[in-house]
Design a protein around this motif. Structure first.
Motif, PDB file in Angstrom:
ATOM      1  N   VAL A   1       0.845  -1.204   0.000  1.00 23.49           N
ATOM      2  CA  VAL A   1       0.000   0.000   0.000  1.00 23.49           C
ATOM      3  C   VAL A   1       0.879   1.253   0.000  1.00 23.49           C
ATOM      4  O   VAL A   1       0.604   2.229  -0.714  1.00 23.49           O
ATOM      5  CB  VAL A   1      -0.970  -0.003   1.207  1.00 23.49           C
ATOM      6  CG1 VAL A   1      -1.699   1.338   1.325  1.00 23.49           C
ATOM      7  CG2 VAL A   1      -1.980  -1.144   1.084  1.00 23.49           C
ATOM      8  N   ALA A   2       1.963   1.207   0.802  1.00 22.17           N
ATOM      9  CA  ALA A   2       2.891   2.348   0.872  1.00 22.17           C
ATOM     10  C   ALA A   2       3.532   2.612  -0.494  1.00 22.17           C
ATOM     11  O   ALA A   2       3.658   3.765  -0.920  1.00 22.17           O
ATOM     12  CB  ALA A   2       3.965   2.079   1.920  1.00 22.17           C
ATOM     13  N   LEU A   3       3.930   1.539  -1.196  1.00 24.71           N
ATOM     14  CA  LEU A   3       4.511   1.678  -2.544  1.00 24.71           C
ATOM     15  C   LEU A   3       3.517   2.365  -3.484  1.00 24.71           C
ATOM     16  O   LEU A   3       3.882   3.241  -4.270  1.00 24.71           O
ATOM     17  CB  LEU A   3       4.893   0.305  -3.114  1.00 24.71           C
ATOM     18  CG  LEU A   3       6.119  -0.389  -2.542  1.00 24.71           C
ATOM     19  CD1 LEU A   3       6.265  -1.774  -3.150  1.00 24.71           C
ATOM     20  CD2 LEU A   3       7.388   0.415  -2.778  1.00 24.71           C
ATOM     21  N   ASN A   4       2.259   1.942  -3.379  1.00 22.67           N
ATOM     22  CA  ASN A   4       1.205   2.537  -4.203  1.00 22.67           C
ATOM     23  C   ASN A   4       1.049   4.025  -3.899  1.00 22.67           C
ATOM     24  O   ASN A   4       1.005   4.858  -4.798  1.00 22.67           O
ATOM     25  CB  ASN A   4      -0.114   1.787  -3.954  1.00 22.67           C
ATOM     26  CG  ASN A   4      -1.222   2.202  -4.915  1.00 22.67           C
ATOM     27  OD1 ASN A   4      -1.460   3.389  -5.117  1.00 22.67           O
ATOM     28  ND2 ASN A   4      -1.896   1.227  -5.483  1.00 22.67           N
ATOM     29  N   LYS A   5       0.993   4.359  -2.595  1.00 23.88           N
ATOM     30  CA  LYS A   5       0.815   5.760  -2.174  1.00 23.88           C
ATOM     31  C   LYS A   5       2.019   6.629  -2.551  1.00 23.88           C
ATOM     32  O   LYS A   5       1.878   7.821  -2.831  1.00 23.88           O
ATOM     33  CB  LYS A   5       0.588   5.834  -0.651  1.00 23.88           C
ATOM     34  CG  LYS A   5      -0.692   5.159  -0.167  1.00 23.88           C
ATOM     35  CD  LYS A   5      -1.932   5.891  -0.638  1.00 23.88           C
ATOM     36  CE  LYS A   5      -3.199   5.219  -0.131  1.00 23.88           C
ATOM     37  NZ  LYS A   5      -4.404   5.814  -0.757  1.00 23.88           N
ATOM     38  N   MET A   6       3.202   6.019  -2.565  1.00 26.02           N
ATOM     39  CA  MET A   6       4.429   6.751  -2.917  1.00 26.02           C
ATOM     40  C   MET A   6       4.552   6.966  -4.430  1.00 26.02           C
ATOM     41  O   MET A   6       5.462   7.660  -4.890  1.00 26.02           O
ATOM     42  CB  MET A   6       5.663   5.992  -2.407  1.00 26.02           C
ATOM     43  CG  MET A   6       5.847   6.085  -0.886  1.00 26.02           C
ATOM     44  SD  MET A   6       6.913   4.755  -0.249  1.00 26.02           S
ATOM     45  CE  MET A   6       8.402   4.993  -1.192  1.00 26.02           C
ATOM     46  N   GLY A   7       3.667   6.354  -5.180  1.00 25.06           N
ATOM     47  CA  GLY A   7       3.673   6.551  -6.635  1.00 25.06           C
ATOM     48  C   GLY A   7       4.611   5.641  -7.388  1.00 25.06           C
ATOM     49  O   GLY A   7       5.004   5.942  -8.515  1.00 25.06           O
ATOM     50  N   VAL A   8       4.986   4.504  -6.782  1.00 20.02           N
ATOM     51  CA  VAL A   8       5.851   3.534  -7.473  1.00 20.02           C
ATOM     52  C   VAL A   8       5.015   2.821  -8.541  1.00 20.02           C
ATOM     53  O   VAL A   8       4.027   2.156  -8.219  1.00 20.02           O
ATOM     54  CB  VAL A   8       6.453   2.513  -6.481  1.00 20.02           C
ATOM     55  CG1 VAL A   8       7.261   1.447  -7.224  1.00 20.02           C
ATOM     56  CG2 VAL A   8       7.305   3.210  -5.447  1.00 20.02           C
ATOM     57  N   LYS A   9       5.394   2.976  -9.800  1.00 18.99           N
ATOM     58  CA  LYS A   9       4.607   2.426 -10.909  1.00 18.99           C
ATOM     59  C   LYS A   9       5.181   1.124 -11.478  1.00 18.99           C
ATOM     60  O   LYS A   9       4.483   0.395 -12.167  1.00 18.99           O
ATOM     61  CB  LYS A   9       4.502   3.450 -12.054  1.00 18.99           C
ATOM     62  CG  LYS A   9       4.022   4.832 -11.643  1.00 18.99           C
ATOM     63  CD  LYS A   9       2.630   4.811 -11.068  1.00 18.99           C
ATOM     64  CE  LYS A   9       2.172   6.216 -10.691  1.00 18.99           C
ATOM     65  NZ  LYS A   9       0.912   6.191  -9.930  1.00 18.99           N
ATOM     66  N   SER A  10       6.460   0.864 -11.209  1.00 21.31           N
ATOM     67  CA  SER A  10       7.080  -0.362 -11.715  1.00 21.31           C
ATOM     68  C   SER A  10       6.399  -1.580 -11.083  1.00 21.31           C
ATOM     69  O   SER A  10       6.164  -1.601  -9.870  1.00 21.31           O
ATOM     70  CB  SER A  10       8.576  -0.374 -11.383  1.00 21.31           C
ATOM     71  OG  SER A  10       9.127  -1.630 -11.710  1.00 21.31           O
ATOM     72  N   LEU A  11       6.099  -2.590 -11.892  1.00 19.41           N
ATOM     73  CA  LEU A  11       5.399  -3.772 -11.389  1.00 19.41           C
ATOM     74  C   LEU A  11       6.322  -4.749 -10.653  1.00 19.41           C
ATOM     75  O   LEU A  11       5.847  -5.581  -9.878  1.00 19.41           O
ATOM     76  CB  LEU A  11       4.712  -4.492 -12.554  1.00 19.41           C
ATOM     77  CG  LEU A  11       3.500  -3.770 -13.176  1.00 19.41           C
ATOM     78  CD1 LEU A  11       3.084  -4.456 -14.472  1.00 19.41           C
ATOM     79  CD2 LEU A  11       2.337  -3.719 -12.207  1.00 19.41           C
ATOM     80  N   LYS A  12       7.641  -4.637 -10.887  1.00 19.84           N
ATOM     81  CA  LYS A  12       8.584  -5.618 -10.305  1.00 19.84           C
ATOM     82  C   LYS A  12       8.520  -5.704  -8.782  1.00 19.84           C
ATOM     83  O   LYS A  12       8.412  -6.808  -8.230  1.00 19.84           O
ATOM     84  CB  LYS A  12      10.005  -5.315 -10.780  1.00 19.84           C
ATOM     85  CG  LYS A  12      10.226  -5.664 -12.245  1.00 19.84           C
ATOM     86  CD  LYS A  12      11.589  -5.241 -12.721  1.00 19.84           C
ATOM     87  CE  LYS A  12      11.732  -5.479 -14.226  1.00 19.84           C
ATOM     88  NZ  LYS A  12      12.998  -4.948 -14.755  1.00 19.84           N
ATOM     89  N   PRO A  13       8.599  -4.563  -8.044  1.00 19.87           N
ATOM     90  CA  PRO A  13       8.534  -4.676  -6.574  1.00 19.87           C
ATOM     91  C   PRO A  13       7.212  -5.260  -6.074  1.00 19.87           C
ATOM     92  O   PRO A  13       7.186  -5.996  -5.078  1.00 19.87           O
ATOM     93  CB  PRO A  13       8.726  -3.240  -6.081  1.00 19.87           C
ATOM     94  CG  PRO A  13       8.457  -2.363  -7.248  1.00 19.87           C
ATOM     95  CD  PRO A  13       8.816  -3.157  -8.452  1.00 19.87           C
ATOM     96  N   TYR A  14       6.122  -4.959  -6.766  1.00 20.37           N
ATOM     97  CA  TYR A  14       4.811  -5.492  -6.368  1.00 20.37           C
ATOM     98  C   TYR A  14       4.782  -7.020  -6.532  1.00 20.37           C
ATOM     99  O   TYR A  14       4.300  -7.736  -5.656  1.00 20.37           O
ATOM    100  CB  TYR A  14       3.689  -4.860  -7.203  1.00 20.37           C
ATOM    101  CG  TYR A  14       3.465  -3.401  -6.922  1.00 20.37           C
ATOM    102  CD1 TYR A  14       2.660  -2.974  -5.867  1.00 20.37           C
ATOM    103  CD2 TYR A  14       4.061  -2.415  -7.720  1.00 20.37           C
ATOM    104  CE1 TYR A  14       2.452  -1.624  -5.603  1.00 20.37           C
ATOM    105  CE2 TYR A  14       3.860  -1.058  -7.472  1.00 20.37           C
ATOM    106  CZ  TYR A  14       3.060  -0.672  -6.414  1.00 20.37           C
ATOM    107  OH  TYR A  14       2.862   0.657  -6.167  1.00 20.37           O
TER     108      TYR A  14
END
Length: 441
Positions: A202-215
Motif C-alpha cells: 500500500v505504501a509503494l502505491n501511495k508513494m507513486g511507485v509504478k514499476s510492477l517488479k517490486p509489487y
C-alpha cells in the motif's frame, strides 16, 4: 501457395483464440478429456500423476508439494490475480463504478449466492457434507461468455454487460466465502507478517511507485505468508491485485509531446544518413519511444493484459484437466447425503431464482434499477446462465470436505458440478432461443 495457406491458418487460429467463446470451449474440452482419461486404462496413472511430489531436497529436507497443490495453490494464484485485477478495474472504471451502477449486479450476485447456498444447506444440514454450501454459489465467467457468444444477437448487449458484471461481483463474493469459511486454523504470527507486507505494498502505491517488479516480488512473499497463516493462499493474489497502481507514470498529453519529439529526432537522423543501417540517434529515439510506451500504460491494465491469456488458455485448462477427472464406478455414491441434489438444485434452480428475486426486490425498494431495455424475463434467463459454475465451484470443492467421506464427497461434487453446469447452460440457451422466437412472432 503453402505460405498463403499457412498465413491463413495462423490468421484463423488468432481469430479463434481472440473470440469470447474459445476460453469456455477449451475449458470444456479439457474437462471432457480429463473424464475420458480418468475412466480409461490410463486412469491409475492419471490419479498418481497429481499426487506425485514436485520440489527439491536441502540436507534431507524436502521443499515442495504435490503436483495437485502446485496447480491448485500456485498456478491458480495467477488466475485469482487476474480476477482481482478485473474486479478492481470494474469497480474503478467499469460496470461496478459508482453505487448506482454497481448496485444491481452486486445485489444480483448476492442473490445468486444466497439462493444456491440456502438450497444446498437445507438439503445437507446436520450431515457430514453440510460444509459444501459454497460449491453451488459461483458463476464461471468463461463458460457464461462462451454460451453468450454462441447465442449471438439473441442476447442484447445490455444483458451481456449485466451477466459479465454479475459474474465479476460473484467472483468477489466467492473470494470472501473462501476466506471466511474455507480456511484452516489461522496462525496469527504469519497473518501479522502478511499484514506487514500488505502495508508495504500500500505504501509503494501511495508513494507513486509504478514499476510492477517490486509489487510482484512482494506478492511472492505475501503468498508464502498467507499460505502459512492458514487462510487460503489464493486470497494473497487478490489482495496483491488491489494494491497494483492504476495511474500511469506519464499522462497521454506528455506522451504525445515526447513521441512527437522522438519521431522528429528519428526523421532528422534519417535525412543525415545514406545507408540502410539505423543511425545512433534513431536507435536512441526508438529506445525512448519503447520506454515512454510502457510509462503511458496503466500498470493495472498492463498486468491484466499480460496475464489474462495465460490464465484463460493455460492455467484454467490445466486446472480443469487436473480436477475434472473423476473415475465413475463404485466410488461414486450419488446417495451420499444430498450432495448431488444440493449442487444440481443450487445451480439450476437457486441461481436464477436468487438472482431474479434479489434484483426484483432491489428495484421495487428503489435501491437499484435495471439497465434500459432489459426485461424481467431476460434477468431470469441471465440467472439461468449464471448457474454455470465450473472453475470456482471445482476450486471450492477441493476445500469443502474433510473426514472419512471427503474423497467420495469430492468426486460426487465434481460430477454434480459438471452435470449441473451443463443443465444450466442448456436451459439458459433454450430460454433465450425460445424468447427470441416468440419476440419475432
Amino acid at each position: 501457395m503453402e505460405v498463403v495457406n499457412e498465413r491463413g491458418f495462423l490468421s484463423s487460429l488468432k481469430k479463434l483464440t481472440q473470440s469470447e467463446s474459445f476460453a469456455g470451449v477449451l475449458l470444456l474440452c479439457c474437462a471432457i478429456l480429463a473424464m475420458i482419461v480418468a475412466n480409461s486404462p490410463l486412469g491409475e496413472s492419471y490419479a498418481a500423476l497429481w499426487k506425485s511430489k514436485v520440489g527439491f531436497d536441502i540436507n534431507g529436507i524436502f521443499i515442495g508439494m504435490s503436483l495437485e497443490h502446485w496447480i491448485n495453490d500456485v498456478l491458480m494464484a495467477f488466475f485469482f490475480l487476474v480476477v482481482g485485477l478485473e474486479i478492481k478495474r470494474e469497480v474503478l472504471f467499469g460496470e461496478l463504478a459508482g453505487f448506482k451502477r454497481a448496485a444491481l449486479p452486486v445485489i444480483a450476485a448476492l442473490g445468486g449466492m444466497v439462493g444456491p447456498g440456502l438450497i444446498y444447506y437445507a438439503l445437507n444440514a446436520g450431515t457430514s457434507s453440510e460444509h459444501g454450501f459454497g460449491i453451488p454459489m459461483a458463476t464461471d465467467i468463461a463458460f457464461a461468455l462462451g454460451v453468450l457468444s454462441i447465442l449471438g444477437k439473441r442476447v442484447s448487449i445490455s444483458v451481456k454487460v449485466f451477466l459479465v458484471s454479475l459474474a465479476v461481483a460473484d467472483d468477489l463474493g466467492a473470494i470472501i466465502v473462501i476466506a471466511l469459511f474455507y480456511s484452516s486454523g489461522v496462525s496469527f504470527e504469519w497473518l501479522g507478517i502478511a499484514a506487514c507486507i500488505v502495508a508495504v505494498l500500500v505504501a509503494l502505491n501511495k508513494m507513486g511507485v509504478k514499476s510492477l517488479k517490486p509489487y510482484m516480488l512482494l506478492g511472492v512473499f505475501l503468498w508464502i505468508a498467507v499460505h502459512n497463516s492458514g487462510i487460503h493462499a489464493t486470497i494473497a493474489a487478490v489482495v496483491l491485485a488491489f494494491t497494483i497502481p492504476v495511474a500511469p507514470k506519464i499522462d497521454t498529453i506528455s506522451f504525445m509531446n515526447k513521441l512527437k519529439k522522438m519521431v522528429d529526432k528519428f526523421q532528422d537522423a534519417q535525412n543525415k544518413k545514406d545507408t540502410i543501417l539505423l543511425h545512433g540517434d534513431q536507435v536512441e529515439a526508438l529506445h525512448h519511444i519503447a520506454v515512454h510506451k510502457t510509462a503511458v500504460q496503466n500498470p493495472l491494465v498492463r498486468l491484466e493484459h499480460a496475464l489474462a491469456p495465460y490464465s484463460s488458455f493455460l492455467i484454467m485448462p490445466i486446472f480443469a484437466f487436473a480436477n475434472a477427472g473423476v473415475t465413475i464406478g463404485d466410488n461414486i455414491d450419488f446417495g451420499l447425503d444430498h450432495v448431488f441434489l444440493g449442487i444440481l438444485c443450487g445451480l439450476v434452480i437457486g441461481k436464477p431464482v436468487g438472482i431474479f428475486l434479489f434484483t426484483f426486490l432491489a428495484e421495487k425498494l428503489g435501491i437499484a434499477t435495471r439497465p434500459k431495455g432489459v426485461t424481467w424475463i431476460e434477468i431470469f434467463g441471465a440467472g439461468a446462465l449464471g448457474g454455470i459454475g465450473f472453475t470456482m465451484s471445482m476450486f471450492v470443492t477441493n476445500l469443502a470436505f474433510s473426514g472419512e467421506h471427503a474423497l467420495v464427497a469430492t468426486d460426487v461434487a465434481k460430477i454434480s458440478i459438471l452435470i449441473a453446469s451443463l443443465v444450466a447452460g442448456v436451459c439458459g440457451t433454450i430460454f433465450f432461443i425460445v424468447k427470441d422466437k416468440l419476440s419475432h412472432h
